[in-house]
Design a protein around this motif. Sequence first.
Motif, PDB file in Angstrom:
ATOM      1  N   TYR A  63     -94.267  96.786 -45.729  1.00  0.00           N
ATOM      2  CA  TYR A  63     -92.905  96.274 -45.577  1.00  0.00           C
ATOM      3  C   TYR A  63     -92.332  96.664 -44.215  1.00  0.00           C
ATOM      4  CZ  TYR A  63     -87.877  95.835 -46.248  1.00  0.00           C
ATOM      5  OH  TYR A  63     -86.557  95.517 -46.099  1.00  0.00           O
ATOM      6  N   ARG A  64     -92.503  97.923 -43.848  1.00  0.00           N
ATOM      7  CA  ARG A  64     -91.967  98.401 -42.565  1.00  0.00           C
ATOM      8  C   ARG A  64     -92.662  97.736 -41.388  1.00  0.00           C
ATOM      9  NH1 ARG A  64     -92.004 103.983 -45.242  1.00  0.00           N
ATOM     10  NH2 ARG A  64     -89.879 104.120 -46.019  1.00  0.00           N
ATOM     11  N   LYS A  66     -93.995  94.737 -41.410  1.00  0.00           N
ATOM     12  CA  LYS A  66     -93.568  93.342 -41.388  1.00  0.00           C
ATOM     13  C   LYS A  66     -92.141  93.202 -40.877  1.00  0.00           C
ATOM     14  CE  LYS A  66     -92.558  89.520 -44.489  1.00  0.00           C
ATOM     15  NZ  LYS A  66     -92.406  89.130 -45.869  1.00  0.00           N
ATOM     16  N   ASN A  67     -91.248  94.100 -41.299  1.00  0.00           N
ATOM     17  CA  ASN A  67     -89.826  93.966 -41.002  1.00  0.00           C
ATOM     18  C   ASN A  67     -89.342  94.840 -39.856  1.00  0.00           C
ATOM     19  OD1 ASN A  67     -89.204  92.030 -43.034  1.00  0.00           O
ATOM     20  ND2 ASN A  67     -89.521  93.656 -44.514  1.00  0.00           N
ATOM     21  N   GLY A  72     -85.637  97.579 -42.108  1.00  0.00           N
ATOM     22  CA  GLY A  72     -85.871  96.157 -41.994  1.00  0.00           C
ATOM     23  C   GLY A  72     -85.379  95.588 -40.673  1.00  0.00           C
ATOM     24  N   GLY A  73     -85.298  96.428 -39.648  1.00  0.00           N
ATOM     25  CA  GLY A  73     -84.859  95.963 -38.345  1.00  0.00           C
ATOM     26  C   GLY A  73     -83.359  96.042 -38.146  1.00  0.00           C
ATOM     27  N   TYR A  74     -82.614  96.494 -39.146  1.00  0.00           N
ATOM     28  CA  TYR A  74     -81.170  96.597 -39.023  1.00  0.00           C
ATOM     29  C   TYR A  74     -80.780  97.993 -38.552  1.00  0.00           C
ATOM     30  CZ  TYR A  74     -81.188  92.361 -41.791  1.00  0.00           C
ATOM     31  OH  TYR A  74     -81.414  91.102 -42.231  1.00  0.00           O
TER      32      TYR A  74
END
Length: 80
Positions: A63-64, A66-67, A72-74
């Motif tokens: 997940y990390r 991918k995002n 999540g990139g925020y």
Amino acid sequence: MCGRIAYGRVVCGAKTRKSQPCRSKFEPGRDRCHFHGGLSTGPKTDEGRARIVAAQKARWAAYRQKNGGLNGGYNCHYPG
């Protein structure tokens, strides 16, 4: 009929996705039906717990990747 006797079992009552109470029957000795956790006991052995930990770590790593990072990139912090 599935072979189980439902005598003396009451309805689950858990909130469904439609915000209605579940109408399935409790599992014997449980408070919820098999859809809402009546059969779920989680891992009992050390090997089972280790397997769950490894699966979670792999899932979060993917997940990390991918995002793009932990959030999540925020950016959770306001610029100061």
